[in-house]
Write an enzyme that holds these catalytic residues in place. Structure first.
Site, PDB file in Angstrom:
ATOM      1  N   ASN A  18      42.886  41.945  37.109  1.00  0.00           N
ATOM      2  CA  ASN A  18      42.674  43.775  37.318  1.00  0.00           C
ATOM      3  C   ASN A  18      41.604  43.891  38.242  1.00  0.00           C
ATOM      4  O   ASN A  18      40.699  43.183  38.219  1.00  0.00           O
ATOM      5  CB  ASN A  18      42.592  44.331  35.924  1.00  0.00           C
ATOM      6  CG  ASN A  18      41.582  43.823  35.082  1.00  0.00           C
ATOM      7  OD1 ASN A  18      41.034  42.624  35.108  1.00  0.00           O
ATOM      8  ND2 ASN A  18      40.962  44.866  34.176  1.00  0.00           N
ATOM      9  N   GLU A  21      39.486  47.295  39.629  1.00  0.00           N
ATOM     10  CA  GLU A  21      39.173  48.627  39.275  1.00  0.00           C
ATOM     11  C   GLU A  21      38.563  49.312  40.466  1.00  0.00           C
ATOM     12  O   GLU A  21      38.003  48.580  41.344  1.00  0.00           O
ATOM     13  CB  GLU A  21      38.280  48.522  38.029  1.00  0.00           C
ATOM     14  CG  GLU A  21      38.940  48.152  36.703  1.00  0.00           C
ATOM     15  CD  GLU A  21      38.457  48.214  35.301  1.00  0.00           C
ATOM     16  OE1 GLU A  21      37.215  48.510  35.502  1.00  0.00           O
ATOM     17  OE2 GLU A  21      38.913  48.058  34.314  1.00  0.00           O
ATOM     18  N   CYS A  36      46.502  46.686  37.698  1.00  0.00           N
ATOM     19  CA  CYS A  36      46.538  45.574  36.726  1.00  0.00           C
ATOM     20  C   CYS A  36      46.518  44.267  37.310  1.00  0.00           C
ATOM     21  O   CYS A  36      47.336  44.064  38.406  1.00  0.00           O
ATOM     22  CB  CYS A  36      47.607  45.889  35.634  1.00  0.00           C
ATOM     23  SG  CYS A  36      47.384  47.386  34.724  1.00  0.00           S
ATOM     24  N   GLU A  58      48.820  42.007  36.152  1.00  0.00           N
ATOM     25  CA  GLU A  58      50.233  41.575  36.252  1.00  0.00           C
ATOM     26  C   GLU A  58      50.525  42.219  37.722  1.00  0.00           C
ATOM     27  O   GLU A  58      51.427  41.344  38.321  1.00  0.00           O
ATOM     28  CB  GLU A  58      50.984  42.258  35.115  1.00  0.00           C
ATOM     29  CG  GLU A  58      50.818  41.692  33.697  1.00  0.00           C
ATOM     30  CD  GLU A  58      49.417  42.590  33.228  1.00  0.00           C
ATOM     31  OE1 GLU A  58      48.723  43.363  33.961  1.00  0.00           O
ATOM     32  OE2 GLU A  58      49.746  42.672  31.822  1.00  0.00           O
ATOM     33  N   CYS A 104      50.995  46.879  30.405  1.00  0.00           N
ATOM     34  CA  CYS A 104      51.238  48.334  30.428  1.00  0.00           C
ATOM     35  C   CYS A 104      52.663  48.772  30.787  1.00  0.00           C
ATOM     36  O   CYS A 104      53.352  47.947  31.382  1.00  0.00           O
ATOM     37  CB  CYS A 104      50.179  48.904  31.470  1.00  0.00           C
ATOM     38  SG  CYS A 104      50.541  48.900  32.934  1.00  0.00           S
ATOM     39  N   CYS A 157      53.489  48.206  34.602  1.00  0.00           N
ATOM     40  CA  CYS A 157      53.607  46.633  35.043  1.00  0.00           C
ATOM     41  C   CYS A 157      55.054  46.134  34.302  1.00  0.00           C
ATOM     42  O   CYS A 157      55.626  45.242  35.019  1.00  0.00           O
ATOM     43  CB  CYS A 157      52.466  45.986  34.266  1.00  0.00           C
ATOM     44  SG  CYS A 157      50.987  45.990  35.193  1.00  0.00           S
TER      45      CYS A 157
HETATM   46  N1  THU Z   1      45.005  46.201  32.205  1.00  0.00           N
HETATM   47  C1  THU Z   1      45.527  45.211  32.868  1.00  0.00           C
HETATM   48  O1  THU Z   1      45.151  44.364  33.867  1.00  0.00           O
HETATM   49  N2  THU Z   1      46.661  44.688  32.312  1.00  0.00           N
HETATM   50  C2  THU Z   1      47.111  45.000  31.210  1.00  0.00           C
HETATM   51  O2  THU Z   1      48.279  44.727  30.638  1.00  0.00           O
HETATM   52  C3  THU Z   1      46.525  46.220  30.315  1.00  0.00           C
HETATM   53  C4  THU Z   1      45.422  46.844  31.285  1.00  0.00           C
HETATM   54  C5  THU Z   1      43.725  46.449  32.776  1.00  0.00           C
HETATM   55  C6  THU Z   1      43.581  47.862  33.558  1.00  0.00           C
HETATM   56  C7  THU Z   1      42.314  47.920  33.680  1.00  0.00           C
HETATM   57  O3  THU Z   1      41.332  47.464  34.418  1.00  0.00           O
HETATM   58  C8  THU Z   1      41.961  47.554  32.162  1.00  0.00           C
HETATM   59  O4  THU Z   1      42.538  46.693  31.882  1.00  0.00           O
HETATM   60  C9  THU Z   1      41.669  48.555  31.257  1.00  0.00           C
HETATM   61  O5  THU Z   1      42.834  49.473  31.013  1.00  0.00           O
END
Ligand code: THU
Length: 131
Positions: A39, A41, A50, A52, A83, A86
């Protein structure tokens, strides 16, 4: 190295200074290549991507088109599933592939995409449109 171990390795590169929630993903291609994603940000929170989707976009951009399995690693007791956004993109690019969830404490679980995204919206509906 297993696909799950690759996801744990990919997680080490996560850029998550705001949530501190680190996620890694490993995508297995039909040619045996393993693509990592983490991920990423942004201070403009909504731009976050994310792990994925990072892996999927990297893979497509590298010319990969057929995928065998996807693994996701986060350090939560209750395993972290993809999520909604994804799930939609995994369905688009991978169809009903195995989805392996893992944490860093030795817990793992396997699903298929259709369990995580029942009644999916997909391209066949566009082709079926009468409009
Ligand atoms: N996140 C992912 O990378 N994958 C997931 O399946 C769930 C959420 C990340 C997005 C964000 O950077 C952090 O987790 C909190 O939501």
């Amino acid at each position: 190295m297993t696909l799950t171990e690759h996801a744990i390795e990919a997680r080490k590169n996560a850029y998550a200074p705001y949530s501190k929630f680190l996620v890694g993903c490993a995508l297995e291609c039909d040619d045996g290549t393993i693509i990592h994603g983490c991920n990423v940000e942004s201070a403009s929170y909504g731009l976050t991507i994310c792990a994925e989707r990072t892996a999927l976009v990297k893979a497509i951009s590298d010319g990969k088109r057929i995928f065998k399995a996807i693994a996701i690693a986060a350090d939560t007791d209750q395993l972290t599933p993809p999520c909604g956004a994804c799930r939609q993109l995994i369905w688009e690019l991978c169809g009903d592939i195995p989805v392996l969830l893992t944490n860093l404490r030795g817990k793992g679980e396997q699903f298929h995409m259709l369990e995580l995204l029942p009644s999916p919206f997909g391209r066949e509906l566009l082709e079926d449109s009468l409009g």
